[in-house]
Structure formats: structure tokens, C-alpha cells
Design an enzyme around this catalytic site. Structure first.
Site, PDB file in Angstrom:
ATOM      1  N   HIS A   1      -1.420  10.917  -1.073  1.00  0.00           N
ATOM      2  CA  HIS A   1      -0.862  10.040  -2.219  1.00  0.00           C
ATOM      3  C   HIS A   1      -0.550  10.728  -3.373  1.00  0.00           C
ATOM      4  O   HIS A   1      -0.235  11.737  -3.640  1.00  0.00           O
ATOM      5  CB  HIS A   1      -2.107   9.077  -2.591  1.00  0.00           C
ATOM      6  CG  HIS A   1      -2.692   8.538  -1.627  1.00  0.00           C
ATOM      7  ND1 HIS A   1      -3.926   7.526  -1.706  1.00  0.00           N
ATOM      8  CD2 HIS A   1      -2.430   8.125  -0.346  1.00  0.00           C
ATOM      9  CE1 HIS A   1      -4.148   7.085  -0.580  1.00  0.00           C
ATOM     10  NE2 HIS A   1      -3.167   6.906   0.255  1.00  0.00           N
TER      11      HIS A   1
ATOM     12  N   ASP B   1      -1.058   0.215  -4.871  1.00  0.00           N
ATOM     13  CA  ASP B   1      -2.254   0.518  -4.998  1.00  0.00           C
ATOM     14  C   ASP B   1      -2.111   1.993  -5.791  1.00  0.00           C
ATOM     15  O   ASP B   1      -2.855   2.518  -6.464  1.00  0.00           O
ATOM     16  CB  ASP B   1      -3.260   0.495  -3.937  1.00  0.00           C
ATOM     17  CG  ASP B   1      -2.625   1.010  -2.708  1.00  0.00           C
ATOM     18  OD1 ASP B   1      -1.573   1.429  -2.621  1.00  0.00           O
ATOM     19  OD2 ASP B   1      -3.413   1.248  -1.697  1.00  0.00           O
TER      20      ASP B   1
ATOM     21  N   ASP C   1       0.963  -1.309  -0.009  1.00  0.00           N
ATOM     22  CA  ASP C   1       0.125  -0.143   0.092  1.00  0.00           C
ATOM     23  C   ASP C   1       0.789   1.397   0.104  1.00  0.00           C
ATOM     24  O   ASP C   1       1.915   1.490   0.805  1.00  0.00           O
ATOM     25  CB  ASP C   1      -1.102   0.116   1.347  1.00  0.00           C
ATOM     26  CG  ASP C   1      -2.073   0.860   1.001  1.00  0.00           C
ATOM     27  OD1 ASP C   1      -1.868   2.090   0.719  1.00  0.00           O
ATOM     28  OD2 ASP C   1      -3.287   0.458   1.510  1.00  0.00           O
TER      29      ASP C   1
ATOM     30  N   HIS D   1      -9.821  -2.953   6.526  1.00  0.00           N
ATOM     31  CA  HIS D   1      -9.469  -1.827   5.857  1.00  0.00           C
ATOM     32  C   HIS D   1      -9.701  -1.914   4.523  1.00  0.00           C
ATOM     33  O   HIS D   1     -10.083  -2.888   3.959  1.00  0.00           O
ATOM     34  CB  HIS D   1      -7.846  -1.749   6.331  1.00  0.00           C
ATOM     35  CG  HIS D   1      -7.487  -0.244   6.405  1.00  0.00           C
ATOM     36  ND1 HIS D   1      -6.615   0.530   5.328  1.00  0.00           N
ATOM     37  CD2 HIS D   1      -7.746   0.853   7.215  1.00  0.00           C
ATOM     38  CE1 HIS D   1      -6.424   1.651   5.707  1.00  0.00           C
ATOM     39  NE2 HIS D   1      -7.001   1.991   6.603  1.00  0.00           N
TER      40      HIS D   1
ATOM     41  N   SER E   1      -6.887   4.250  -1.616  1.00  0.00           N
ATOM     42  CA  SER E   1      -6.878   2.590  -1.439  1.00  0.00           C
ATOM     43  C   SER E   1      -8.042   1.771  -1.903  1.00  0.00           C
ATOM     44  O   SER E   1      -8.125   0.779  -2.192  1.00  0.00           O
ATOM     45  CB  SER E   1      -6.278   2.189  -0.106  1.00  0.00           C
ATOM     46  OG  SER E   1      -4.830   3.082  -0.111  1.00  0.00           O
TER      47      SER E   1
ATOM     48  N   PHE F   1      -4.560  -9.462  15.822  1.00  0.00           N
ATOM     49  CA  PHE F   1      -3.624  -9.348  16.684  1.00  0.00           C
ATOM     50  C   PHE F   1      -3.323  -7.792  17.392  1.00  0.00           C
ATOM     51  O   PHE F   1      -2.482  -7.715  18.076  1.00  0.00           O
ATOM     52  CB  PHE F   1      -1.979  -9.597  15.970  1.00  0.00           C
ATOM     53  CG  PHE F   1      -2.080 -10.977  15.429  1.00  0.00           C
ATOM     54  CD1 PHE F   1      -2.036 -12.131  16.092  1.00  0.00           C
ATOM     55  CD2 PHE F   1      -2.307 -11.238  13.983  1.00  0.00           C
ATOM     56  CE1 PHE F   1      -1.951 -13.443  15.645  1.00  0.00           C
ATOM     57  CE2 PHE F   1      -2.242 -12.412  13.406  1.00  0.00           C
ATOM     58  CZ  PHE F   1      -1.990 -13.551  14.379  1.00  0.00           C
TER      59      PHE F   1
END
Length: 524
Positions: free
Chosen positions: A454, A378, A60, A171, A110, A290
Site C-alpha cells: 500500500h 481506503d 479498495d 473480507h 484495509s 458467486f
């Protein structure tokens, strides 16, 4: 025109820099080039096998500048200059470029990109698993515009499927594999507007457990979105932000367990110790969450509670490869993006190096003969490094000169915008007064923003294995899953597979000419 001062500074640094002795011999470069040429000629014999397995690694925010910087970092971590180092993805024989724009955005996010490279359809910014007919935040534009992903196509074909990420499992990137949502931020019903709930839209965590009920492996973060509101987290008991978020009172971990056949062995784990203690020969389904939110950065990771990305990938493959029909695995190095957004290049690049480590681990566990592996991003970031740095310069170090305008030093790594913009006494901060090698140092940026943005340029696509040569030029991003599906004989475009089967072999070579002459146009 470069000033004499700059030329002098550069010349001094380059003269004093260490040039490896072997590189002074012209024959070193000639032999290297000839060996590369020999390997390139060998690629004329194409791998046209059917891909039993498909692994997609998604970095990503891993633009080309990030790939290059990660390569240098990897080498420097092994006490080499760095520039000559090869990442695992560098060794892949086929490379393409992917055009990342969303249907309504020149510089993408994304979610829309994940819909493209997983579902084969370009979409609007902020939406996942839906076509461009769905508008962000508008629940009532979702129904009838859902698009399915290659993970679904693989599962429908009888393959095992898995999702591994360093972000929340709900996500943007992983959610496009299983969800259909008008807003990527609808992690649980707590984050949804009442209007959307009234109109019947479901949050992404709910969809993870209900849309494709038999995903074989799910690992990442995102525990809090699975539990009722204010449920205390098992790891961070005193942290209110880690508590459950769900307003509907559901315990989605229990829901996940209830959907699994009784004769199958399902395991939920929340820490590294539990994960590595599993007897993977007896694990049919695995859910590992986790962290309450995203997983920790690799540099900050607790080795007792959080597995690394490469450890999760190894576990996932060992479970998935038990299926004789093969598997599809989506692996996301998701926190490369987060490091860049925070202006923390050191965090971002160490995330990229860890993903490359995971790529190597997967390569050692699979075969080029039957496994197509694709590595891509992405989108990019406004991250760069330059300043005429000498060979072997620390990737996190200073450029070899000061600015010829404000007479202050600067780091090689810089951002076009972001939180690293700092003015002290009306002038640009002097980086020599701060610890620019710190893990959380925020590199200087040209424009002040709380979060760096981005980038809009094309990103690289690396491929190896069956049909990898079909990723060969500049492509629209939504082309990628069509290639993976074609190679694996899954999805809707299966005519070539039937012909290959009737011919008594797995090779698809006789159909390549047909593919070249007839562009992929089948809608999935």
C-alpha cells in the site's frame, strides 16, 4: 537537469502526437472554464435535505494515481485520447482528502481503515469493528472494545441495508460493517488459532450471519467459508481449494435462511443466471455468493456464472429502494487492490473502470435530492505512471524514450515495489521482449517483493447529494461516517433532525452554522 537527449525525444513525440483540432482554439478552453465556473457558482445554494438514502462506494486501493489512470483508460476504451475523459466520480461537485493512517501504522491496511470510514473510529492495522484498545490476533482484547458501523445505525433507524463487493463478503472492507474481530484473517473458524476459539471469539463469516441477522442484501464471493470442511463446491467440484472450510460443521447458508421471517421472500443464488432471473419485486432478502473466494477480475469474468459489479449494484438498489424509509448501501470495488498487489496494473485499472460504471448506474437510479453518494478509497498503492508520455499514449504503453542509464525502454506504469522486479543477465529486463499489454503483465518495480505494498498518501473523497458539502477539505478518515450519519439523521447525533422536524421541513440549513461552530464530537 533534463538531458538534451531526453528533450529531443520528448519534443519529437509531442510534435507527432494528435492534438484534437478543437483544443487548438483558445476559445475552447475559455468556454470550458466559464461553464465550470457557472456550475461552481450554482453550488453556493447548498443541498441541505435529509438524505433518505446513502450509498458508499469504496475503491479498495484506489489512490489518486489510480483514479487518473482509470480515467485515461475509460477514455481510451471509447477510442478517445483519454486524458480529457470524465469518470462518474469526476462529476461529483465536492471533493476532499482523507488521511488514511491507522492508529498504529503510518501506511495502513484495509481493516483498520474500514473501521474508520464505517464505524467512525480509527483502529489498529488488521482489526475490524473494534477500537484501538484491541490488539491484532489477541482475542481477549476484543470484549468491551466493539464499535458499531453506519450500516448498523441505518438498520436500527428502520432503513434497508446492503453490502456488495467483488471480494469475499467476509473480507476486510465489508466485515467492518457487521463484525468485531481482532484479526481480519479469521474468515472462518478454520483460520482461527485454538486460543482464540477457546476464548470465545467468533469467525467473521459466523458474525455475518449472527450479528445483524436482517441485512437485506449481501452479494460477493466467499462461498467456501459458509460450508462445513471439505464440502464440495457447487461450481468447482474438482477443486480442493474451493471446498468448505468450517470446522464447526455449520452450514451458514441454512442459518441465514432460518433467520428470515416466514412471510418474507428470501433468496440464495450462486450464479449470474439465477440472479438476473429473480423477480425483484418479490425479493425481500438476497444472499448471492458467486465464488468460493474472491470474485474473478472483471477481465476474466465468466458472463454466465459471475455478475459484474454494476449488475449487482443495480439489483441491490432495486431491492433496497422498496423501503419507504430509505437505505444504506456499501459497494466495494475490492479487486482494484488485488490487481495492484500482484503488480497487474491492467487488472487493477479495469476493476476501477467497472466500479465507475457501477457509480453511474447507481446515479441513474437515484436522485440528488434525497441520496447522498460518497466515493472514496481506503488507502493508496505505490503505483505511478509517468515518463513524459505524449497525449493519447496507451496507459499501458511505453514511455517515449529509453533510460539514459541502462539504455532500455520502460513502461509509463511502474511500481515502487512488488513482483515486477526482474533482472535478466544481471540487468533490468528489456520490456520490449515481453508482452507488456497482456492482462496479467506485472509492471516493473524498483524493489523486489512478492506482493506490492500500500501507499501512505491521502486519498480522495468524492461526494454528491444532501450534505455532500460537509466533505470539503482534509479530514481524518473516521470523519466520513459521521457526515453520512448526520446527513441521513441516523446514529447518535440526532438533535438537528428533531429541530428540523419540528420546524416542519426536511432541510437542515438552519443548523449548518451550529455544525460549523461546534465540531462533531459525539461518539457512536
Amino acid at each position: 537537469m533534463i538531458s538534451p537527449f531526453l528533450v529531443l525525444a520528448i519534443g519529437t513525440c509531442l510534435t507527432s502526437s494528435l492534438v484534437p483540432e478543437k483544443e487548438k482554439d483558445p476559445n475552447y478552453w475559455r468556454k470550458q472554464a466559464q461553464a465550470t465556473l457557472k456550475n461552481a457558482l450554482a453550488l453556493q445554494k447548498l443541498n441541505t435535505n435529509v438524505a433518505k438514502n446513502v450509498i458508499m462506494f469504496l475503491g479498495d486501493g484506489m489512490g489518486v494515481s489510480t483514479v487518473t489512470a482509470a480515467r485515461i483508460l475509460k477514455g481510451q476504451l471509447h477510442h478517445n485520447p483519454g486524458e480529457e475523459t470524465m469518470l462518474e466520480m469526476d462529476k461529483f461537485p465536492f471533493v476532499a482528502l482523507s488521511k488514511t493512517y491507522n492508529t498504529n501504522a503510518q501506511v495502513p491496511d484495509s481493516a483498520g481503515t474500514a473501521t474508520a470510514y464505517l464505524c467512525g473510529v480509527k483502529a489498529n492495522e488488521g482489526t475490524v469493528g473494534v477500537s484501538a484498545a484491541t490488539e491484532r490476533t489477541r482475542c481477549n482484547t476484543t470484549q468491551g472494545n466493539e464499535v458499531t458501523s453506519i450500516l448498523r445505525w441505518a438498520k436500527d433507524a428502520g432503513k434497508s441495508v446492503g453490502i456488495v463487493t467483488t471480494t469475499r463478503v467476509n473480507h476486510a472492507t465489508p466485515s467492518a460493517a457487521y463484525a468485531h474481530s481482532a484479526d481480519r484473517d479469521w474468515y472462518s473458524d478454520n483460520e482461527m488459532p485454538q486460543e482464540a476459539l477457546n476464548q470465545g471469539c467468533k469467525d467473521i463469516a459466523f458474525q455475518l450471519m449472527h450479528n445483524i441477522k436482517n441485512i437485506d442484501v449481501i452479494m460477493g464471493g466467499g462461498r467456501k467459508y459458509m460450508y462445513p470442511k471439505n464440502r464440495t463446491d457447487v461450481e468447482y467440484e474438482m477443486d480442493e481449494k474451493s471446498r468448505g472450510t468450517r470446522l464447526d460443521g455449520r452450514n451458514l447458508i441454512d442459518v441465514w435462511k432460518s433467520f428470515k421471517p416466514r412471510h418474507k421472500h428470501s433468496h440464495f443464488v450462486w450464479n449470474r443466471t439465477e440472479l438476473l432471473a429473480l423477480n425483484l419485486h418479490t425479493v425481500d432478502y438476497l444472499l448471492g455468493l458467486f465464488e468460493p473466494g474472491d470474485m474473478q477480475y472483471e477481465l476474466n469474468r465468466n458472463n454466465e456464472t459471475d455478475p459484474s459489479l454494476s449488475e449487482m449494484v443495480e439489483v441491490a438498489i432495486k431491492i433496497l429502494q422498496k423501503n419507504p424509509k430509505g437505505f444504506f448501501l456499501l459497494v466495494e470495488g475490492g479487486r482494484i487492490d488485488h490487481g495492484h498487489h500482484e503488480g497487474k496494473a491492467k487488472q487493477a485499472l479495469h476493476e476501477a473502470v467497472e466500479m465507475d460504471r457501477a457509480i453511474g448506474r447507481a446515479g441513474a437510479m437515484t436522485s440528488l435530492n434525497d441520496t447522498l453518494t460518497v466515493v472514496t478509497a481506503d488507502h493508496s498503492h505505490v503505483f505511478t505512471f509517468g515518463g513524459y508520455t505524449p497525449r493519447g499514449n496507451s496507459i499501458f504503453g511505453l514511455a517515449p524514450m529509453v533510460s539514459d542509464t541502462d539504455k532500455k525502454p520502460f513502461t509509463a506504469i511502474l511500481y515502487g515495489n512488488g513482483p515486477g522486479y526482474k533482472v535478466v543477465g544481471g540487468e533490468r529486463e528489456n520490456v520490449s521482449t515481453v508482452d507488456y499489454a497482456h492482462n496479467n503483465y506485472q509492471a516493473q518495480s524498483a524493489v523486489p517483493l512478492r506482493h506490492e505494498t500500500h501507499g501512505g498518501e491521502d486519498v480522495a473523497v468524492f461526494a454528491k447529494g444532501p450534505m455532500a458539502h460537509l466533505l470539503h477539505g482534509v479530514h481524518e478518515q473516521n470523519y466520513i461516517p459521521h457526515v453520512m450519519a448526520y446527513a441521513a439523521c441516523i446514529g447518535a447525533n440526532l438533535d438537528h433532525c428533531a429541530r428540523a422536524s419540528s420546524a416542519g421541513g426536511s432541510a437542515l440549513a438552519p443548523l449548518l452554522l451550529l455544525l460549523v461552530l461546534s465540531p462533531l464530537h459525539v461518539l457512536f
